[in-house]
Motif scaffolding. Structure first.
Motif, PDB file in Angstrom:
ATOM      1  N   HIS A 199       0.845  -1.216  -0.184  1.00  0.00           N
ATOM      2  CA  HIS A 199       0.110   0.132   0.409  1.00  0.00           C
ATOM      3  C   HIS A 199       0.888   1.246   0.074  1.00  0.00           C
ATOM      4  O   HIS A 199       0.299   2.260   0.326  1.00  0.00           O
ATOM      5  CB  HIS A 199      -0.882  -0.021   1.286  1.00  0.00           C
ATOM      6  N   HIS A 200       2.104   1.011  -0.168  1.00  0.00           N
ATOM      7  CA  HIS A 200       3.009   2.247  -0.211  1.00  0.00           C
ATOM      8  C   HIS A 200       3.012   3.235   1.081  1.00  0.00           C
ATOM      9  O   HIS A 200       2.952   4.297   0.789  1.00  0.00           O
ATOM     10  CB  HIS A 200       2.899   2.840  -1.603  1.00  0.00           C
ATOM     11  N   LYS A 201       2.706   2.386   2.127  1.00  0.00           N
ATOM     12  CA  LYS A 201       2.984   3.047   3.447  1.00  0.00           C
ATOM     13  C   LYS A 201       4.202   4.088   3.529  1.00  0.00           C
ATOM     14  O   LYS A 201       5.439   3.352   3.335  1.00  0.00           O
ATOM     15  CB  LYS A 201       2.607   2.446   4.668  1.00  0.00           C
ATOM     16  N   THR A 202       4.177   5.405   4.087  1.00  0.00           N
ATOM     17  CA  THR A 202       5.404   6.014   4.138  1.00  0.00           C
ATOM     18  C   THR A 202       6.026   6.344   5.387  1.00  0.00           C
ATOM     19  O   THR A 202       6.879   6.807   5.736  1.00  0.00           O
ATOM     20  CB  THR A 202       5.448   7.362   3.087  1.00  0.00           C
ATOM     21  N   THR A 203       5.065   6.068   6.365  1.00  0.00           N
ATOM     22  CA  THR A 203       5.534   6.224   7.660  1.00  0.00           C
ATOM     23  C   THR A 203       5.330   4.852   8.575  1.00  0.00           C
ATOM     24  O   THR A 203       4.567   4.110   8.205  1.00  0.00           O
ATOM     25  CB  THR A 203       5.119   7.428   8.388  1.00  0.00           C
ATOM     26  N   GLY A 204       5.786   4.820   9.813  1.00  0.00           N
ATOM     27  CA  GLY A 204       5.597   3.650  10.686  1.00  0.00           C
ATOM     28  C   GLY A 204       6.529   2.583  10.680  1.00  0.00           C
ATOM     29  O   GLY A 204       7.455   2.794   9.815  1.00  0.00           O
ATOM     30  N   TRP A 205       6.182   1.747  11.337  1.00  0.00           N
ATOM     31  CA  TRP A 205       7.415   0.683  11.576  1.00  0.00           C
ATOM     32  C   TRP A 205       7.626  -0.331  10.356  1.00  0.00           C
ATOM     33  O   TRP A 205       8.857  -0.695   9.973  1.00  0.00           O
ATOM     34  CB  TRP A 205       7.056  -0.148  12.781  1.00  0.00           C
ATOM     35  N   ALA A 206       6.699  -0.539   9.445  1.00  0.00           N
ATOM     36  CA  ALA A 206       6.838  -1.304   8.218  1.00  0.00           C
ATOM     37  C   ALA A 206       7.613  -0.495   7.247  1.00  0.00           C
ATOM     38  O   ALA A 206       8.474  -1.073   6.822  1.00  0.00           O
ATOM     39  CB  ALA A 206       5.346  -1.677   7.574  1.00  0.00           C
ATOM     40  N   ALA A 207       7.356   0.795   7.225  1.00  0.00           N
ATOM     41  CA  ALA A 207       7.948   1.328   6.355  1.00  0.00           C
ATOM     42  C   ALA A 207       9.701   1.705   7.071  1.00  0.00           C
ATOM     43  O   ALA A 207      10.827   1.717   6.073  1.00  0.00           O
ATOM     44  CB  ALA A 207       7.647   2.891   6.185  1.00  0.00           C
ATOM     45  N   ALA A 208       9.748   1.833   8.160  1.00  0.00           N
ATOM     46  CA  ALA A 208      10.942   1.851   8.754  1.00  0.00           C
ATOM     47  C   ALA A 208      11.873   0.803   8.600  1.00  0.00           C
ATOM     48  O   ALA A 208      13.118   0.978   8.389  1.00  0.00           O
ATOM     49  CB  ALA A 208      11.030   2.324  10.393  1.00  0.00           C
ATOM     50  N   LEU A 209      11.325  -0.366   8.757  1.00  0.00           N
ATOM     51  CA  LEU A 209      11.978  -1.503   8.692  1.00  0.00           C
ATOM     52  C   LEU A 209      12.331  -1.894   7.059  1.00  0.00           C
ATOM     53  O   LEU A 209      13.394  -2.664   6.812  1.00  0.00           O
ATOM     54  CB  LEU A 209      11.268  -3.019   9.250  1.00  0.00           C
ATOM     55  N   ARG A 210      11.822  -1.398   6.147  1.00  0.00           N
ATOM     56  CA  ARG A 210      12.003  -1.259   4.715  1.00  0.00           C
ATOM     57  C   ARG A 210      13.090  -0.305   4.443  1.00  0.00           C
ATOM     58  O   ARG A 210      13.588  -0.544   3.273  1.00  0.00           O
ATOM     59  CB  ARG A 210      10.894  -1.261   3.888  1.00  0.00           C
ATOM     60  N   ASP A 211      13.325   0.538   5.119  1.00  0.00           N
ATOM     61  CA  ASP A 211      14.009   1.907   4.689  1.00  0.00           C
ATOM     62  C   ASP A 211      15.655   1.283   5.273  1.00  0.00           C
ATOM     63  O   ASP A 211      15.744   0.948   6.408  1.00  0.00           O
ATOM     64  CB  ASP A 211      13.654   3.085   5.290  1.00  0.00           C
ATOM     65  N   PRO A 212      16.629   1.334   4.320  1.00  0.00           N
ATOM     66  CA  PRO A 212      17.792   0.695   4.520  1.00  0.00           C
ATOM     67  C   PRO A 212      18.588   1.508   5.551  1.00  0.00           C
ATOM     68  O   PRO A 212      19.116   0.941   6.702  1.00  0.00           O
ATOM     69  CB  PRO A 212      18.512   0.948   3.105  1.00  0.00           C
ATOM     70  N   ALA A 213      18.551   2.833   5.652  1.00  0.00           N
ATOM     71  CA  ALA A 213      19.142   3.666   6.701  1.00  0.00           C
ATOM     72  C   ALA A 213      18.682   3.538   7.915  1.00  0.00           C
ATOM     73  O   ALA A 213      19.172   3.474   8.941  1.00  0.00           O
ATOM     74  CB  ALA A 213      19.176   4.950   6.145  1.00  0.00           C
ATOM     75  N   THR A 214      17.224   3.761   8.050  1.00  0.00           N
ATOM     76  CA  THR A 214      16.521   3.589   9.452  1.00  0.00           C
ATOM     77  C   THR A 214      16.692   2.223   9.893  1.00  0.00           C
ATOM     78  O   THR A 214      17.002   2.107  11.188  1.00  0.00           O
ATOM     79  CB  THR A 214      15.177   3.719   9.415  1.00  0.00           C
ATOM     80  N   ALA A 215      16.533   1.145   9.102  1.00  0.00           N
ATOM     81  CA  ALA A 215      16.746  -0.104   9.484  1.00  0.00           C
ATOM     82  C   ALA A 215      18.102  -0.429  10.048  1.00  0.00           C
ATOM     83  O   ALA A 215      18.341  -1.187  11.043  1.00  0.00           O
ATOM     84  CB  ALA A 215      16.194  -1.381   8.488  1.00  0.00           C
ATOM     85  N   SER A 216      19.064   0.177   9.490  1.00  0.00           N
ATOM     86  CA  SER A 216      20.537  -0.082   9.873  1.00  0.00           C
ATOM     87  C   SER A 216      20.570   0.421  11.347  1.00  0.00           C
ATOM     88  O   SER A 216      21.432  -0.042  12.060  1.00  0.00           O
ATOM     89  CB  SER A 216      21.405   0.418   8.756  1.00  0.00           C
ATOM     90  N   ALA A 217      20.164   1.648  11.394  1.00  0.00           N
ATOM     91  CA  ALA A 217      20.178   2.302  12.840  1.00  0.00           C
ATOM     92  C   ALA A 217      19.620   1.481  13.978  1.00  0.00           C
ATOM     93  O   ALA A 217      20.096   1.495  15.139  1.00  0.00           O
ATOM     94  CB  ALA A 217      19.784   3.679  12.756  1.00  0.00           C
ATOM     95  N   LEU A 218      18.274   0.988  13.708  1.00  0.00           N
ATOM     96  CA  LEU A 218      17.615   0.119  14.463  1.00  0.00           C
ATOM     97  C   LEU A 218      18.239  -1.149  15.008  1.00  0.00           C
ATOM     98  O   LEU A 218      18.473  -1.386  15.862  1.00  0.00           O
ATOM     99  CB  LEU A 218      16.156  -0.171  13.939  1.00  0.00           C
ATOM    100  N   GLN A 219      18.955  -1.435  13.833  1.00  0.00           N
ATOM    101  CA  GLN A 219      19.838  -2.959  14.098  1.00  0.00           C
ATOM    102  C   GLN A 219      20.975  -2.634  15.160  1.00  0.00           C
ATOM    103  O   GLN A 219      21.186  -3.566  15.915  1.00  0.00           O
ATOM    104  CB  GLN A 219      20.014  -3.545  12.799  1.00  0.00           C
ATOM    105  N   ALA A 220      21.427  -1.604  14.866  1.00  0.00           N
ATOM    106  CA  ALA A 220      22.658  -0.871  15.589  1.00  0.00           C
ATOM    107  C   ALA A 220      22.134  -0.946  17.178  1.00  0.00           C
ATOM    108  O   ALA A 220      22.847  -1.515  18.003  1.00  0.00           O
ATOM    109  CB  ALA A 220      23.449   0.086  15.058  1.00  0.00           C
ATOM    110  N   ILE A 221      20.907  -0.341  17.245  1.00  0.00           N
ATOM    111  CA  ILE A 221      20.519  -0.152  18.475  1.00  0.00           C
ATOM    112  C   ILE A 221      20.338  -1.463  19.378  1.00  0.00           C
ATOM    113  O   ILE A 221      20.607  -1.627  20.438  1.00  0.00           O
ATOM    114  CB  ILE A 221      19.562   0.694  18.671  1.00  0.00           C
ATOM    115  N   HIS A 222      19.374  -2.378  18.625  1.00  0.00           N
ATOM    116  CA  HIS A 222      18.977  -3.624  19.175  1.00  0.00           C
ATOM    117  C   HIS A 222      20.336  -4.729  19.282  1.00  0.00           C
ATOM    118  O   HIS A 222      20.379  -5.396  20.213  1.00  0.00           O
ATOM    119  CB  HIS A 222      18.193  -4.091  18.220  1.00  0.00           C
TER     120      HIS A 222
END
Length: 314
Positions: A199-222
């Motif tokens: 559905h091309h959602k542009t915000t939220g966790w589904a979008a964040a986990l698909r976004d390479p940059a944000t996902a990379s930062a989240l993975q580093a934190i976790h």
């Protein structure tokens, strides 16, 4: 570190449970909203209705999956007009592996004939709802995955394997069922995230986990929540400048990286206090605080009570 798996592990406060239920003839029950967690219902055979109190009834047919967030009031019935008395669930320790209700004769049919049963696979996940992760909070109250829209093969396989173990438990079934329930929960969440992507959602966790940059930062934190992360270091992991990561992270998740890091540390601290007898200094160190005093202040701001009192109240 797998962010989705980490979130589920951090929120779990007990073992999941499952039951296979057969309904014959007219049936209706209203599910309680007091179970601390979430649940699912899979229609294996027949059909039924989910009946929320303030929205339109949802028809379920064979293969449909319904996932209910904590606190979702809903009834299950053969028809929306069927009375649905409140039916308390058994205590978690005695949650049935299998329950079959007695067949009821069909009015007007030949003597001895019975209705085609509605067979459902149900489950409950005990999760800490005092501090729910935003990844789960953004889910709808009722997540309906119709079989007609197609599911991932692994979701169908997990359902079939779980059904097989519940029908005929064998040696090791207790561990296998728990593992399959975890698999099923993760596959349901994956399917939801994929649906959001379509559905091309542009915000939220589904979008964040698909976004390479944000996902990379989240993975580093976790992967290392105790590390003294700066936004500059997280940005380096993400391949962005500090301002660019801060803007993207905040736009997708509604808070900057530093705020999420603190929130996640306090979530882990609560789990450690629940599940271990480690001294407070050890808990503080495990979530990135060299000072027990600083940790206690941060924990009280997040949870409204000091860590020692939090542990004693459990």
């Amino acid at each position: 570190m797998d962010v989705l798996s980490d979130v589920i592990a951090a929120m779990r406060i007990g073992r999941p449970h499952s039951a296979r239920v057969e309904h014959h003839g007219p049936f209706g029950r209203r599910l309680p909203t007091t179970v601390p967690g979430a649940g699912f219902h899979v229609v294996l055979q027949g059909k039924c209705w989910l009946v929320p109190p303030h929205s339109a009834p949802i028809p379920l047919t064979a293969g449909d999956v319904a996932f209910l967030r904590h606190g979702t009031e809903v009834g299950i019935a053969d028809h929306p007009s069927t009375p649905m008395p409140d039916t308390p669930l058994p205590a978690p320790a005695s949650f049935p592996i299998r329950r079959n209700e007695q067949p009821a004769a069909i009015a007007g049919n030949a003597p001895g004939s019975v209705a085609v049963p509605t067979v459902m696979l149900c489950g409950a996940y005990l999760l800490d709802e005092s501090r729910p992760h935003p990844l789960l909070q953004e889910l709808p109250q009722i997540l309906h995955l119709p079989a007609s829209q197609g599911h991932r093969p692994e979701l169908r396989s997990a359902i079939e394997l779980l059904n097989s173990e519940v029908i005929e438990p064998r040696e090791g079934a207790d561990v296998i069922v728990r593992a399959l329930l975890d698999m099923l929960l993760l596959y349901i969440l994956r399917t939801w995230h994929d649906k959001q992507a379509s559905h091309h959602k542009t915000t939220g966790w589904a979008a964040a986990l698909r976004d390479p940059a944000t996902a990379s930062a989240l993975q580093a934190i976790h992967a290392d929540p105790a590390r003294q992360w700066t936004v500059e270091e997280l940005a380096a992991h993400a391949g962005l400048s500090r301002p660019a990561l801060a803007r993207r992270f905040t736009a997708l998740l509604g808070q900057p990286p530093s705020s999420y890091l603190t929130w996640w540390r306090m979530t882990i601290a609560a789990r450690l206090l629940r599940e271990s007898e480690a001294p407070l200094a050890t808990v503080a160190n495990n979530v990135g605080y060299t000072s027990e005093f600083a940790f206690a202040n941060a924990f009280k701001r997040a949870h409204g009570t000091a860590p020692g009192r939090y542990r004693r109240q459990l």
